[in-house]
Scaffold this active site. Structure first.
Site, mmCIF file in Angstrom:
data_model
loop_
_atom_site.group_PDB
_atom_site.id
_atom_site.type_symbol
_atom_site.label_atom_id
_atom_site.label_comp_id
_atom_site.label_asym_id
_atom_site.label_seq_id
_atom_site.Cartn_x
_atom_site.Cartn_y
_atom_site.Cartn_z
ATOM 1 N N HIS A 1 13.803 15.801 -0.572
ATOM 2 C CA HIS A 1 12.735 14.786 -0.687
ATOM 3 C C HIS A 1 11.425 15.320 -0.127
ATOM 4 C CE1 HIS A 1 16.118 11.959 -1.273
ATOM 5 N NE2 HIS A 1 15.219 11.216 -1.895
ATOM 6 N N LYS B 1 9.317 11.640 4.047
ATOM 7 C CA LYS B 1 10.532 10.805 4.187
ATOM 8 C C LYS B 1 11.028 10.837 5.628
ATOM 9 C CE LYS B 1 14.925 9.633 2.035
ATOM 10 N NZ LYS B 1 14.578 8.198 2.047
ATOM 11 N N SER C 1 0.815 -1.227 0.000
ATOM 12 C CA SER C 1 0.000 0.000 0.000
ATOM 13 C C SER C 1 0.845 1.272 0.000
ATOM 14 C CB SER C 1 -0.929 0.014 1.220
ATOM 15 O OG SER C 1 -0.136 0.094 2.405
ATOM 16 N N ARG D 1 3.909 4.184 -1.051
ATOM 17 C CA ARG D 1 4.164 4.940 -2.295
ATOM 18 C C ARG D 1 4.911 4.071 -3.298
ATOM 19 N NH1 ARG D 1 4.168 8.809 1.569
ATOM 20 N NH2 ARG D 1 6.071 7.958 2.454
ATOM 21 N N GLY E 1 20.389 1.958 -2.345
ATOM 22 C CA GLY E 1 19.635 3.105 -1.839
ATOM 23 C C GLY E 1 18.915 3.843 -2.952
HETATM 24 N N1 LIG Z 1 16.136 2.322 -3.371
HETATM 25 C C1 LIG Z 1 15.298 3.114 -4.055
HETATM 26 O O1 LIG Z 1 15.415 3.266 -5.291
HETATM 27 C C2 LIG Z 1 14.192 3.792 -3.331
HETATM 28 C C3 LIG Z 1 14.055 3.586 -1.990
HETATM 29 N N2 LIG Z 1 12.991 4.096 -1.309
HETATM 30 C C4 LIG Z 1 12.876 3.701 0.084
HETATM 31 O O2 LIG Z 1 11.807 2.775 0.190
HETATM 32 C C5 LIG Z 1 11.242 2.850 1.477
HETATM 33 C C6 LIG Z 1 9.727 3.027 1.367
HETATM 34 O O3 LIG Z 1 9.445 4.290 0.785
HETATM 35 P P1 LIG Z 1 7.932 4.749 0.511
HETATM 36 O O4 LIG Z 1 7.256 3.776 -0.388
HETATM 37 O O5 LIG Z 1 8.009 6.177 0.132
HETATM 38 O O6 LIG Z 1 7.317 4.643 1.994
HETATM 39 P P2 LIG Z 1 5.825 4.310 2.453
HETATM 40 O O7 LIG Z 1 5.751 4.652 3.894
HETATM 41 O O8 LIG Z 1 4.863 4.949 1.492
HETATM 42 O O9 LIG Z 1 5.710 2.726 2.250
HETATM 43 C C7 LIG Z 1 6.228 1.769 3.133
HETATM 44 C C8 LIG Z 1 5.216 0.668 3.213
HETATM 45 O O10 LIG Z 1 5.747 -0.420 3.982
HETATM 46 C C9 LIG Z 1 4.702 -0.879 4.836
HETATM 47 N N3 LIG Z 1 5.231 -1.645 5.953
HETATM 48 C C10 LIG Z 1 5.815 -1.199 7.085
HETATM 49 N N4 LIG Z 1 6.128 -2.240 7.885
HETATM 50 C C11 LIG Z 1 5.710 -3.351 7.251
HETATM 51 C C12 LIG Z 1 5.710 -4.746 7.573
HETATM 52 N N5 LIG Z 1 6.243 -5.186 8.715
HETATM 53 N N6 LIG Z 1 5.174 -5.607 6.704
HETATM 54 C C13 LIG Z 1 4.665 -5.194 5.530
HETATM 55 N N7 LIG Z 1 4.612 -3.890 5.169
HETATM 56 C C14 LIG Z 1 5.138 -2.982 6.011
HETATM 57 C C15 LIG Z 1 3.999 0.404 5.262
HETATM 58 O O11 LIG Z 1 2.738 0.145 5.819
HETATM 59 P P3 LIG Z 1 2.096 1.205 6.853
HETATM 60 O O12 LIG Z 1 2.069 2.532 6.161
HETATM 61 O O13 LIG Z 1 0.748 0.655 7.107
HETATM 62 O O14 LIG Z 1 3.001 1.222 8.049
HETATM 63 C C16 LIG Z 1 3.925 1.124 3.923
HETATM 64 O O15 LIG Z 1 2.819 0.675 3.176
HETATM 65 C C17 LIG Z 1 11.979 3.996 2.202
HETATM 66 O O16 LIG Z 1 13.020 3.435 2.975
HETATM 67 C C18 LIG Z 1 12.549 4.803 1.047
HETATM 68 O O17 LIG Z 1 13.675 5.553 1.403
HETATM 69 C C19 LIG Z 1 12.043 4.852 -1.919
HETATM 70 C C20 LIG Z 1 12.148 5.111 -3.260
HETATM 71 C C21 LIG Z 1 13.232 4.614 -4.075
HETATM 72 O O1 LIG Z 2 12.193 7.974 0.332
HETATM 73 C C1 LIG Z 2 12.208 8.238 -0.892
HETATM 74 O O2 LIG Z 2 11.229 8.721 -1.480
HETATM 75 C C2 LIG Z 2 13.425 7.938 -1.653
HETATM 76 N N1 LIG Z 2 14.353 7.263 -1.044
HETATM 77 C C3 LIG Z 2 15.584 6.842 -1.598
HETATM 78 C C4 LIG Z 2 16.725 7.455 -0.825
HETATM 79 O O3 LIG Z 2 16.686 7.453 0.422
HETATM 80 O O4 LIG Z 2 17.682 7.919 -1.441
HETATM 81 C C5 LIG Z 2 15.661 6.982 -3.082
HETATM 82 C C6 LIG Z 2 14.904 8.147 -3.667
HETATM 83 O O5 LIG Z 2 15.681 9.295 -3.561
HETATM 84 C C7 LIG Z 2 13.518 8.314 -3.070
#
Ligand SMILES: NC(=O)C1=CN([C@@H]2O[C@H](COP(=O)(O)OP(=O)(O)OC[C@H]3O[C@@H](n4cnc5c(N)ncnc54)[C@H](OP(=O)(O)O)[C@@H]3O)[C@@H](O)[C@H]2O)C=CC1
Ligand SMILES: O=C(O)C1=N[C@H](C(=O)O)C[C@H](O)C1
Length: 269
Positions: A158, A162, A13, A15, A126
């Site tokens: 960001h 975040k 669910s 982002r 990352g």
């Molecule tokens: N490496 C890359 O290219 C990128 C990395 N990221 C990273 O990805 C991560 C997530 O980002 P984003 O999508 O924006 O964050 P969100 O908070 O939108 O999404 C995280 C999701 O994980 C769920 N979650 C938390 N704990 C659990 C669990 N134990 N079991 C199952 N689901 C769980 C959350 O649920 P709930 O909200 O109900 O707690 C939520 O739906 C961050 O660490 C971000 O920095 C982001 C973009 C790009």
């Molecule tokens: O949390 C985000 O949104 C993102 N997280 C990653 C990071 O920590 O660098 C990648 C991207 O920049 C988006």
């Protein structure tokens, strides 16, 4: 269709979770076999398609990761450090490729991920985008070429939601700059300036974080000397770049030897 690699998405669910689902559903190289969310989440037990506002797709959202990991070839995981450490052990048990996009992992978390990678393939970065991984290479090259007359600063921006800083990407860029200079990032990183900080230390690599609005992700690596500045910049405007990278990593990881890999391995940089 049945012989395409089966993919499970955790944090469905979120982002990134929703972007990953759309990316896998649109792909002709993989099929979606499961979606995991946190226990107690409103989506648990419901059809994923209807949760996302569309038609049923025959995938029920579960809070039992092992049940769905067992029938998957890869897990795409962009959640939280605590959740990711648990998923790493379960994905290894299921021998599924674990693609970790989650940032903010501690040294202790990373040791647990490394332990899981003794039994299965883990691809962790990352930032999964092509552009940022190219920027990492460029940063290393520029840092190699310029001496400490050039002060290195990594500035990132960001969205307001975040939770970790510096971003995972900023740390990748800082690591690359430190490698280029032949130093360890932990010895030169300057991560928090406030108050009377004193003059900048020669050779330091500084980090600054901006948080606001809906910024997807922006990173500058600034090399600032007397009389000139070199600035390397990446701007993300669409989370699809991260999701496409993650799917590419999942496909690349099929049949690889157990171990921990990154996007440079996947992209052949
Ligand atoms: N490496 C890359 O290219 C990128 C990395 N990221 C990273 O990805 C991560 C997530 O980002 P984003 O999508 O924006 O964050 P969100 O908070 O939108 O999404 C995280 C999701 O994980 C769920 N979650 C938390 N704990 C659990 C669990 N134990 N079991 C199952 N689901 C769980 C959350 O649920 P709930 O909200 O109900 O707690 C939520 O739906 C961050 O660490 C971000 O920095 C982001 C973009 C790009
Ligand atoms: O949390 C985000 O949104 C993102 N997280 C990653 C990071 O920590 O660098 C990648 C991207 O920049 C988006």
């Amino acid at each position: 269709m049945a012989d395409l690699p089966g993919i499970v998405i955790t944090g469905a669910s979120g982002r990134m979770g929703q972007m990953l689902i759309r990316t896998v559903l649109a792909s002709d190289k993989a099929r979606l076999v499961g979606a995991v969310d946190r226990s107690g989440h409103d989506w648990i037990g419901k059809d994923l398609g209807t949760c996302m506002g569309g038609a049923e797709i025959g995938v029920t959202v579960t809070d039992d990761p092992l049940e769905v990991f067992a029938k998957a070839q890869a897990v795409l995981d962009f959640t939280t450090p605590e959740a990711t450490v648990g998923f790493a052990a379960l994905a290894a048990q299921a021998r599924a490729v674990h693609v970790i996009g989650t940032t903010g992992l501690t040294e202790d978390d990373l040791a647990k991920v490394a332990a899981a990678a003794r039994h299965a393939v883990i691809v962790r970065a990352g930032n999964m985008s092509l552009g940022v991984n190219l920027l990492v290479q460029l940063t290393r090259r520029v840092a190699e070429a310029l001496d400490t007359d050039f002060d290195i600063e990594v500035v990132e921006a960001h969205h307001r939601h975040k939770v970790d800083a510096p971003s995972g990407t900023a740390l990748m860029l800082g690591e690359a700059a430190a490698e280029g200079r032949g130093v360890a990032l932990r010895d030169v990183a300057d991560r928090g300036r406030d108050g009377i900080t004193g003059a900048r230390e020669r050779g330091a690599i500084g980090f600054s974080a901006i948080r606001g609005g809906d910024v997807v992700g922006e990173h500058d690596v600034i090399f600032a000397a007397d009389g000139e500045r070199v600035i390397l910049r990446h701007i993300a405007t669409d989370r699809g770049i991260f999701a496409r990278g993650a799917l590419k990593a999942a496909l690349w990881g099929q049949g690889k030897a157990p171990g921990e890999y990154d996007m440079a391995d996947v992209l052949g940089f």
